[in-house]
Design an enzyme around this catalytic site. Structure first.
Site, mmCIF file in Angstrom:
data_model
loop_
_atom_site.group_PDB
_atom_site.id
_atom_site.type_symbol
_atom_site.label_atom_id
_atom_site.label_comp_id
_atom_site.label_asym_id
_atom_site.label_seq_id
_atom_site.Cartn_x
_atom_site.Cartn_y
_atom_site.Cartn_z
ATOM 1 N N LYS A 10 0.835 -1.204 0.000
ATOM 2 C CA LYS A 10 0.000 0.000 0.000
ATOM 3 C C LYS A 10 0.875 1.262 0.000
ATOM 4 C CE LYS A 10 -3.847 -2.333 2.333
ATOM 5 N NZ LYS A 10 -4.856 -2.201 3.395
ATOM 6 N N TYR A 50 -12.161 -2.259 -3.787
ATOM 7 C CA TYR A 50 -12.683 -2.448 -2.422
ATOM 8 C C TYR A 50 -14.211 -2.360 -2.386
ATOM 9 C CZ TYR A 50 -8.111 -2.419 -0.086
ATOM 10 O OH TYR A 50 -6.853 -2.737 0.374
ATOM 11 N N ASN A 113 -1.984 -0.068 6.947
ATOM 12 C CA ASN A 113 -1.486 -1.372 7.409
ATOM 13 C C ASN A 113 -0.572 -2.053 6.380
ATOM 14 O OD1 ASN A 113 -3.452 -2.160 5.622
ATOM 15 N ND2 ASN A 113 -4.497 -3.568 7.008
ATOM 16 N N HIS A 116 -1.903 -5.584 1.531
ATOM 17 C CA HIS A 116 -3.191 -6.269 1.372
ATOM 18 C C HIS A 116 -2.895 -7.655 0.804
ATOM 19 C CE1 HIS A 116 -7.269 -7.230 0.048
ATOM 20 N NE2 HIS A 116 -6.702 -7.659 -1.068
ATOM 21 N N GLU A 127 -9.346 -10.704 -7.659
ATOM 22 C CA GLU A 127 -8.390 -9.608 -7.420
ATOM 23 C C GLU A 127 -7.215 -9.666 -8.404
ATOM 24 O OE1 GLU A 127 -9.320 -8.788 -2.700
ATOM 25 O OE2 GLU A 127 -7.368 -9.624 -3.229
#
Ligand code: CMP
Length: 142
Positions: A10, A50, A113, A116, A127
């Site tokens: 990310k 998302y 975080n 992913h 995905e």
């Protein structure tokens, strides 16, 4: 079972210059990178990716954050790649992540975080195809 999963480093992971360290963790655990690309997601990309979280209270912050800088997306392949990647990443909330996992070592918060990873075989397929065409995925020759 040999399988593939989608991984994203990310914007905070890219900003902190952690791509190499994170790739090393994938490789040290036996996962192979079959495809990779750096991309700056548009709002539409992030909302589409998302989509399952649309309507949740954190959705708009998640989209803003995921579009705040470039991300690295990759297809990881290997024995139990989906669960192995999730193990290496640690729990979604870094406060709950086991020591030695990517999120425990590098992440600041549940939102920032660092990584992913797909959470199951169906998500992995959808995905992966969100980001990569079949011909962009280099299957292992060994
Ligand atoms: P990820 O594995 O990328 O999947 C969805 C993301 O939404 C998740 O990591 C977190 O970054 C974010 N997320 C999930 N739950 C929350 C929450 N309760 N508050 C803020 N962000 C969340």
């Amino acid at each position: 079972m040999q399988e593939s999963t989608l991984s994203i480093i990310k914007p905070d992971g890219v900003e902190k210059n952690l791509i190499g360290q994170i790739y090393k963790r994938f490789e040290d655990s036996g996962l192979r990178i079959l495809a990779a690309r750096m991309i700056h997601l548009t709002k539409e990309d992030a909302e589409g990716f998302y989509g399952i979280h649309s309507g949740k209270p954190f959705f708009s912050d998640l989209v803003s954050y995921m579009t705040s800088g470039p991300v690295m997306v990759q297809v990881l392949f290997g024995e139990d790649a989906i669960s192995k990647n999730r193990e290496i990443m640690g729990a979604t909330n870094p406060k709950d992540a086991e020591k030695g996992t990517i999120r425990s070592d590098f992440a600041e918060s549940i939102e920032r975080n660092i990584v992913h990873g797909s959470d199951g075989p169906e998500t992995a397929n959808s995905e992966i195809s969100f980001f990569f065409k079949r011909e962009e995925i280099c299957l292992p020759t060994i």
